[in-house]
Enzyme design. Structure first.
Site: not given
Length: 339
Positions: A11, A59, A82-84, A126, A153, A192, A278
């Site tokens: 995205f 990767d 790049a991230a989960e 954030d 995360y 999302k 949480g």
């Protein structure tokens, strides 16, 4: 100037590539993406065959592939998107988040050191600050706010941030970090909140809202975020963290009600489901530093941004319909089917 953009088929990364090609058409952009569930080559269709752009499927945890690419391209800058990134997925399977978000970042920075990259930029969130109380609107996250993570995360992203700062101090890596609030806009993955509500509302399906929808987020239009990263790359000070916020604090339930109103759908579609484990109450960014140092301000108000986003999804149905099938449908049912 050659820039490697990791996670560029996702995205925010794809929007950043589009922004940089418009703002700096003379730059060579290399997109490195593993093409996980959130990466989509069709997102990059308009640039795939254009001069000055290259796509590489790999990767960031694959040291051999990453180092080979750096040796070939000799990049001047690296921007790591790049991230989960989905909190719910991190609760289901924390391990992949730790591997990609921490060890993948290490591999990229080692390659930057080896090949003399002039600027490494880490795109963070954030969420590393934890949350704020709903009854204290005067409290905001600044760059000095202590890290206090709530999910696997956010813990993985905070760990990566600490590693970046350690590489800057120990090895002199010219690195910067940005921590942004919730993004929205074109090419947002359908799991999302905003795209999920748009797509479900269009199909007259239930709109699943966690708890009572009272959690507050600061919403940032993705193009404003891309402009900010562009400024940090070129004018930001190495070793610094910059918060990027949209000055658009909204309760989740109000976001959903805005979407159904804009689409002319009934609020009866809204369905409250069991809350996330949480679940952070409120995020709110103080972006004074980037405004003062680099002259950045968000340009897109929420009313304008959400209308542009809804219009984009109406005009690009073929893009999101190819996504909401297969693995995504299985995941959706797992997350929301029994709530």
């Amino acid at each position: 100037m050659t820039i490697i953009v990791t996670g560029g088929a996702g995205f925010i990364g794809s929007n950043f590539i589009f922004h940089m090609r418009n703002a700096h058409p003379e730059y060579r952009i290399v997109c490195l993406d593993k093409l996980t569930y959130a990466g989509n080559l069709s997102t990059l269709a308009e640039v795939m065959d254009k001069p000055g752009f290259r796509f590489v499927k790999a990767d960031i945890c694959d040291r051999e592939s990453v180092f080979a690419l750096f040796a070939e391209e000799r990049p001047d800058m690296v921007v790591n998107f790049a991230a989960e990134s989905h909190v719910d997925r991190s609760i289901e399977d924390p391990g992949i988040f730790l591997k990609t978000n921490i060890l993948g970042t290490q591999v990229l920075m080692d390659a930057c050191r080896e090949y003399g990259v002039a600027r490494y930029h880490q795109v963070s969130t954030d969420e590393v600050y934890g949350d704020l109380p709903l009854d204290r609107p005067d409290l905001l996250f600044t760059e000095e706010t202590p890290i206090r993570t709530s999910s696997p995360y956010s813990a993985s992203k905070a760990s990566a941030d600490l590693l970046v700062m350690a590489y800057h101090r120990t090895f002199g890596l010219p690195a910067t970090i940005s921590r942004c609030s919730n993004n929205y806009g074109p090419f947002h993955f359908p799991e999302k909140l905003i795209p999920l509500m748009i797509i479900n509302a269009l199909a007259d399906k239930p709109l699943p809202v966690y708890g009572q929808g009272l959690n507050v987020r600061d919403w940032l239009y993705v193009e404003d975020h891309c402009r900010a990263i562009d400024l940090i790359l070129h004018k930001g000070r190495p070793g610094e963290v910059y918060n990027i916020g949209g000055n658009n604090e909204k309760r989740n339930i109000d976001i959903v009600k805005t979407i159904v109103r804009e689409l002319g759908k009934p609020e009866s579609l809204i369905t409250f489901v069991a809350d996330r484990k949480g679940h952070d109450l409120r995020y709110a960014i103080d972006a004074t530093k980037i405004g003062t140092e680099l002259g950045w301000q968000p340009e897109t108000g929420f009313d304008e941004g959400i209308r542009k986003t809804i219009r984009w999804y109406l005009d690009h149905e073929d893009w999101w319909r190819t996504i909401i099938s297969g693995e995504y449908q299985n995941y959706y049912a797992k997350m929301y089917g029994n709530r």
